[in-house]
Write an enzyme that holds these catalytic residues in place. Structure first.
Site, PDB file in Angstrom:
ATOM      1  N   GLY A   1       0.824  -1.214   0.000  1.00 13.43           N
ATOM      2  CA  GLY A   1       0.000   0.000   0.000  1.00 13.43           C
ATOM      3  C   GLY A   1       0.855   1.259   0.000  1.00 13.43           C
TER       4      GLY A   1
ATOM      5  CB  THR B   1       0.694   3.953  -4.519  1.00 11.02           C
ATOM      6  OG1 THR B   1      -0.167   2.798  -4.426  1.00 11.02           O
ATOM      7  CG2 THR B   1       1.944   3.561  -5.285  1.00 11.02           C
TER       8      THR B   1
ATOM      9  NE  ARG C   1      -3.979  -2.533  -7.417  1.00 12.68           N
ATOM     10  CZ  ARG C   1      -5.256  -2.236  -7.246  1.00 12.68           C
ATOM     11  NH1 ARG C   1      -6.171  -3.054  -7.682  1.00 12.68           N
ATOM     12  NH2 ARG C   1      -5.618  -1.130  -6.639  1.00 12.68           N
TER      13      ARG C   1
ATOM     14  CB  ILE D   1      -2.459  -8.240  -2.875  1.00 15.77           C
ATOM     15  CG1 ILE D   1      -1.806  -7.011  -2.248  1.00 15.77           C
ATOM     16  CG2 ILE D   1      -2.879  -9.234  -1.801  1.00 15.77           C
ATOM     17  CD1 ILE D   1      -2.738  -6.080  -1.507  1.00 15.77           C
TER      18      ILE D   1
ATOM     19  CG  ASP E   1      -6.008   1.205  19.153  1.00 18.30           C
ATOM     20  OD1 ASP E   1      -5.912   2.447  19.195  1.00 18.30           O
ATOM     21  OD2 ASP E   1      -7.074   0.607  19.376  1.00 18.30           O
ATOM     22  CG  HIS E   2      -4.146   6.041  15.471  1.00 18.41           C
ATOM     23  ND1 HIS E   2      -5.244   5.526  14.846  1.00 18.41           N
ATOM     24  CD2 HIS E   2      -4.477   7.289  15.843  1.00 18.41           C
ATOM     25  CE1 HIS E   2      -6.200   6.414  14.867  1.00 18.41           C
ATOM     26  NE2 HIS E   2      -5.774   7.508  15.461  1.00 18.41           N
TER      27      HIS E   2
ATOM     28  CE  LYS F   1      -4.863   9.737  19.365  1.00 18.88           C
ATOM     29  NZ  LYS F   1      -4.777  10.888  18.481  1.00 18.88           N
TER      30      LYS F   1
ATOM     31  CG  HIS G   1      -9.287   4.121  18.437  1.00 15.95           C
ATOM     32  ND1 HIS G   1      -8.138   3.472  18.059  1.00 15.95           N
ATOM     33  CD2 HIS G   1      -9.854   4.570  17.292  1.00 15.95           C
ATOM     34  CE1 HIS G   1      -8.030   3.523  16.740  1.00 15.95           C
ATOM     35  NE2 HIS G   1      -9.051   4.176  16.255  1.00 15.95           N
TER      36      HIS G   1
HETATM   37  P1  NAP Z   1      -5.772   3.881  -0.091  1.00 18.33           P
HETATM   38  O1  NAP Z   1      -5.328   5.271  -0.216  1.00 18.33           O
HETATM   39  O2  NAP Z   1      -6.986   3.432  -0.835  1.00 18.33           O
HETATM   40  O3  NAP Z   1      -4.550   2.957  -0.533  1.00 18.33           O
HETATM   41  C1  NAP Z   1      -4.682   1.602  -0.748  1.00 18.33           C
HETATM   42  C2  NAP Z   1      -3.321   1.038  -1.122  1.00 18.33           C
HETATM   43  O4  NAP Z   1      -3.483  -0.346  -1.346  1.00 18.33           O
HETATM   44  C3  NAP Z   1      -2.726   1.647  -2.373  1.00 18.33           C
HETATM   45  O5  NAP Z   1      -1.346   1.814  -2.185  1.00 18.33           O
HETATM   46  C4  NAP Z   1      -2.975   0.566  -3.417  1.00 18.33           C
HETATM   47  O6  NAP Z   1      -1.938   0.573  -4.369  1.00 18.33           O
HETATM   48  C5  NAP Z   1      -2.886  -0.695  -2.582  1.00 18.33           C
HETATM   49  N1  NAP Z   1      -3.633  -1.787  -3.168  1.00 18.33           N
HETATM   50  C6  NAP Z   1      -4.977  -1.893  -3.293  1.00 18.33           C
HETATM   51  N2  NAP Z   1      -5.288  -3.043  -3.921  1.00 18.33           N
HETATM   52  C7  NAP Z   1      -4.111  -3.680  -4.173  1.00 18.33           C
HETATM   53  C8  NAP Z   1      -3.780  -4.908  -4.787  1.00 18.33           C
HETATM   54  N3  NAP Z   1      -4.702  -5.748  -5.272  1.00 18.33           N
HETATM   55  N4  NAP Z   1      -2.484  -5.235  -4.904  1.00 18.33           N
HETATM   56  C9  NAP Z   1      -1.518  -4.408  -4.434  1.00 18.33           C
HETATM   57  N5  NAP Z   1      -1.773  -3.240  -3.818  1.00 18.33           N
HETATM   58  C10 NAP Z   1      -3.062  -2.874  -3.712  1.00 18.33           C
HETATM   59  O7  NAP Z   1      -6.014   3.444   1.405  1.00 18.33           O
HETATM   60  P2  NAP Z   1      -5.330   4.075   2.718  1.00 18.33           P
HETATM   61  O8  NAP Z   1      -6.101   5.252   3.163  1.00 18.33           O
HETATM   62  O9  NAP Z   1      -3.871   4.248   2.485  1.00 18.33           O
HETATM   63  O10 NAP Z   1      -5.589   2.965   3.812  1.00 18.33           O
HETATM   64  C11 NAP Z   1      -4.927   1.711   3.798  1.00 18.33           C
HETATM   65  C12 NAP Z   1      -5.476   0.883   4.934  1.00 18.33           C
HETATM   66  O11 NAP Z   1      -5.172   1.481   6.183  1.00 18.33           O
HETATM   67  C13 NAP Z   1      -6.988   0.738   4.905  1.00 18.33           C
HETATM   68  O12 NAP Z   1      -7.313  -0.571   5.248  1.00 18.33           O
HETATM   69  C14 NAP Z   1      -7.510   1.642   5.977  1.00 18.33           C
HETATM   70  O13 NAP Z   1      -8.660   1.109   6.584  1.00 18.33           O
HETATM   71  C15 NAP Z   1      -6.347   1.634   6.943  1.00 18.33           C
HETATM   72  N6  NAP Z   1      -6.256   2.902   7.661  1.00 18.33           N
HETATM   73  C16 NAP Z   1      -6.160   4.086   6.999  1.00 18.33           C
HETATM   74  C17 NAP Z   1      -6.030   5.267   7.689  1.00 18.33           C
HETATM   75  C18 NAP Z   1      -5.878   6.592   6.991  1.00 18.33           C
HETATM   76  O14 NAP Z   1      -5.695   7.576   7.695  1.00 18.33           O
HETATM   77  N7  NAP Z   1      -5.916   6.669   5.681  1.00 18.33           N
HETATM   78  C19 NAP Z   1      -5.995   5.249   9.082  1.00 18.33           C
HETATM   79  C20 NAP Z   1      -6.071   4.021   9.741  1.00 18.33           C
HETATM   80  C21 NAP Z   1      -6.207   2.877   9.014  1.00 18.33           C
HETATM   81  P3  NAP Z   1      -2.206   0.538  -5.968  1.00 18.33           P
HETATM   82  O15 NAP Z   1      -3.448   1.299  -6.211  1.00 18.33           O
HETATM   83  O16 NAP Z   1      -0.964   1.155  -6.526  1.00 18.33           O
HETATM   84  O17 NAP Z   1      -2.304  -0.887  -6.254  1.00 18.33           O
END
Ligand code: NAP
Length: 510
Positions: A10, A12, A44, A88, A179-180, A184, A242
């Protein structure tokens, strides 16, 4: 520190850009990264190493806690980053990745210690863990660790299923569940506070504490997360993880010297002692709410069911308040009130400990103006610890008034949660990560609540956006003779007089 290859699924995505790269950069600035350190970013999308490094550099300029302006330092940092295309679902991609990682480790003559950070949706956790094992990525002659973020399951059974699958590839001590909130700085301080301070330790039980209030309120609505949030609700998004983690950290009784095993074992004991509810009794201790239209900071906002992507008939909870009882020697009889919600009046995470008033007597005239002693932990966005005590009111003979003493003001340059957590995961210190036992016990507590919500055994209470939640959340405390501290809403005249001093002091301090 031991040589480490940080393998980021992830790379990107949004979380990597906003949190992970800035956290790594700040650790780099503090000299807290291993000398021999490589990040393999995966996704990807097709990117060259150079484009990936440029993207990482940009994320530092946009999101780093400390300004990223020294180009030389930035370059030195980003030179450790490599990019590898990986889908993946594609087995071959893992083998290609393994080749590259092995080459790099050979180049650096580094031990094959690999940390796999899964910054991707939870639906991928199982596949990734399995493929890491099958491809040989996880069977080198070094350590391996798996870092994952919530959501960890969507109910008790799915969490158990997920854990069982992950445990086929990673042992419990290799799994670091973020668990962020546990990262803190104030939550980390809280854990050590009673351990290191005999005064606090002496007070830390039902002998002196009347009740505990834990609030995490947000002013934002569902934002762009409608698809996820409408399935999760406040109960899964905040409460199961949390909020219950904060309860465990606060209530844990630790010996002076505690290993991470001890801390986690004691936290587990707290959670085990939390009285569980039967589905049909949930409504007596839990309030479920959903925001209606209202205003936030003077701006009108729509109700939850008018938000883009939310069905007009959605019964999802955007607010939950609950009364929990810990049935153990230390806490028996002390209610823990927990509430969390979206579109509330203020953004804050705060814990208030209200002390008992053993000397208070209704007929004691000389006690006029006193209010309970409070210990207040501001966790975010501000940090601080404040003690509220009563003093004589110099202007009004025979009267008392509350004053607030700042015991601790947050440090401006304190590391962010992700810095603390990534640093600990690089070191293999699991203290501030959620052990499976804690996660499972938290789901066990929440499961009857989920079922009661599902079957509408708990009424969905509307609350106006910009308020402190439904009135029933106030009634939950009022039934025990308490109120939520620091809610600035219209009060009765008596309450206003009583809280005047307290509110003034509080606002001045924060
Ligand atoms: P996002 O912006 O949608 O990013 C998803 C990532 O997963 C991208 O890098 C994408 O890369 C990769 N990905 C998706 N399908 C894939 C596949 N089939 N093969 C390889 N890579 C794949 O999501 P995000 O906000 O970063 O969040 C990621 C996770 O962290 C989520 O589960 C979310 O619940 C959790 N989370 C996020 C936050 C936050 O603040 N954003 C906070 C806590 C938890 P490509 O598109 O290049 O494949």
């Amino acid at each position: 520190m031991e040589a480490t290859t940080f393998v980021l699924f992830g790379a990107t995505g949004d979380l990597a850009k906003r949190k992970i790269y800035p956290a790594l950069y700040n650790l780099f600035l503090d000299g807290k990264l291993p000398q021999s350190f490589t990040v393999f970013g995966l996704g990807r999308r097709t990117l060259t190493d150079e484009t990936f490094q440029a993207n990482v550099e940009q994320s530092l300029r946009d999101f780093s806690r400390r300004e990223a302006s020294d180009e030389l330092l930035i370059k030195r940092f980003s030179s450790a980053f490599r990019y590898n295309v990986l889908d993946i679902g594609h087995v071959d991609d893992y083998e290609k990745l393994l080749n590259r990682i092995e080459q790099r480790e050979a180049e650096l003559q580094a031990a094959p210690n690999r940390l796999f950070y899964l910054s991707v949706g939870p639906e991928f956790f199982e596949t990734i863990a399995e493929r890491i094992q099958q491809s040989g990525l996880g069977s080198a002659d070094g350590w391996k660790r798996l870092v994952i973020e919530k959501p960890f399951g969507h109910d008790l059974q799915s969490a158990r299923d997920l854990n069982e699958k992950l445990s086929k590839s990673f042992a419990e001590e290799e799994v670091f569940r973020i668990d962020h909130y546990l990262g803190k700085p104030m939550v980390q301080r809280l854990e050590a506070l009673q351990q290191e301070n005999p005064v606090i330790q002496a007070l830390w039980s039902n002998r002196y504490i009347a009740n505990v209030q834990i609030t995490a309120s947000e002013t934002v609505g569902v934002e762009e997360r409608a698809g996820y949030y409408d399935q999760a609700g406040a109960v899964r998004d905040m409460f199961q993880n949390h909020m219950l983690q904060m309860l465990m950290v606060l209530a844990v009784q630790l010996p002076h010297i505690s290993t991470s095993e001890k801390v986690r074992f004691k936290k587990k004991m707290v959670m085990e002692a939390v009285e569980t509810l039967q589905k049909q009794d949930v409504a007596t201790s839990v309030v479920r709410g959903q925001y209606r239209a209202g205003s936030i900071n003077g701006q009108p906002v729509v109700g939850y069911t008018s938000e883009p992507g939310i069905d007009a008939s959605s019964m999802n909870d955007t607010f939950i308040a609950a009364r929990l009882q810990i049935d153990d020697f230390f806490w028996r009889g002390v209610p823990f009130y927990i509430r969390t919600g979206k579109r509330m009046k203020e953004k804050t995470t705060r814990i208030v400990i209200e002390f008992k008033e053993p000397l208070q007597h209704p007929s004691s005239e000389h006690k006029k103006g006193t209010v309970p002693n409070l210990l207040i932990f501001e966790i975010s966005p501000n940090e601080g610890i404040t003690l509220q005590i009563n003093t004589k009111d110099a202007k009004n003979k025979g009267q008392f008034k509350p004053v607030q003493i700042d015991l601790f003001a947050g440090q401006e340059d304190a590391p962010e949660a992700y810095e603390n957590l990534i640093f600990d995961s690089l070191h293999g210190d699991p203290t501030f990560f959620a052990h499976w036992d804690e996660v499972e016990l938290a789901w066990q507590w929440v499961q009857p609540v989920l079922e009661a919500f599902e079957e509408n055994l708990v009424p969905l209470r509307p609350y106006e956006a910009g308020s402190y939640g439904p009135a029933e959340a106030d009634a939950l405390l009022a039934a025990d003779g308490y109120h939520w501290w620091f809610d600035t809403k219209p009060e009765t005249e008596v309450e206003t007089q009583q809280k005047e001093g307290e509110q003034y002091a509080y606002n001045t301090n924060h």
